[in-house]
Design an enzyme around this catalytic site. Structure first.
Site, short mmCIF file in Angstrom:
data_model
loop_
_atom_site.label_atom_id
_atom_site.label_comp_id
_atom_site.label_asym_id
_atom_site.label_seq_id
_atom_site.Cartn_x
_atom_site.Cartn_y
_atom_site.Cartn_z
CG ASP A 101 -0.50 0.14 2.47
OD1 ASP A 101 0.81 0.30 2.64
OD2 ASP A 101 -1.24 0.40 3.63
CG ASN A 109 -5.64 11.78 -1.17
OD1 ASN A 109 -5.33 11.97 -2.46
ND2 ASN A 109 -6.40 10.70 -1.03
CG ASP A 118 -7.82 10.40 -8.10
OD1 ASP A 118 -7.78 9.63 -7.06
OD2 ASP A 118 -8.46 10.89 -8.61
CD GLU A 144 -4.25 3.53 0.98
OE1 GLU A 144 -4.00 3.38 2.30
OE2 GLU A 144 -5.40 3.87 0.82
#
Length: 181
Positions: A101, A109, A118, A144
């Protein structure tokens, strides 16, 4: 020749014009049915293609265009189903699973925005795809999180595979990949 007089049944009459009209009507009906059947077959084929596209799309992650969790689950099921009982003692026949991850993704973010986040997800997915081959399946498992299914891969091979993308992801090369997206 008089067909009415030569008829096999006494008193029978044959109306040739009525036979011709009836035959033409049947031919027209047959041609109409053939056309409708051909149209129906085209529609069925179109629907089959649409169902196939929808099924394939349901196995892909919308953001990355890569295999999603459902697609991965199907690949895992197929991999495990293909194992033979004699494979249980052969390390080369065992599948391996690599999970990863993106660390501190929430901070990415929050700091740079979801559009940049993204781009990071797409870039990581691309790096993973660039490093798998053959029957391997790389997928976005959720958020993620990513997984790579490696059938018939020895543990040493998994370690080697894991090192290359993670060096790219951790290093400055990811900045270049994100900038391209």
């Amino acid at each position: 020749m008089d067909i009415e007089k030569n008829s096999a049944l006494p008193g029978a009459t044959i109306d040739i014009k009525a036979l011709i009209v009836g035959t033409q009507t049947m031919q027209a009906s047959t041609n109409s049915l053939k056309a409708k059947l051909a149209k129906s077959q085209r529609e069925i084929e179109s629907l089959r293609e649409e169902v196939t596209r929808a099924r394939d799309a349901s196995l892909l992650d919308a953001l990355t265009g890569r295999t999603n969790r459902r697609g991965f689950d199907q690949a895992l099921d197929a991999c495990l189903d293909s194992l033979n009982t004699e494979d249980t003692h052969d390390p080369a026949a065992q599948p391996c699973l690599l999970m990863c991850d993106i660390d501190h993704f929430k901070k990415i973010n929050d700091t740079y925005g979801h559009l940049f986040g993204d781009k990071v997800i797409r870039a990581v997915a691309q790096v993973l795809m660039d490093n798998v081959k053959g029957r391997d399946t790389a997928a976005r498992y959720g958020g993620e999180e990513f997984v790579v299914l490696l059938p018939n891969t020895l543990l040493e091979g998994v370690h080697a595979l894991a090192e290359n993308p993670f060096r790219t992801i951790e290093g400055n090369e990811l900045k270049k990949v994100v900038a391209k997206k």
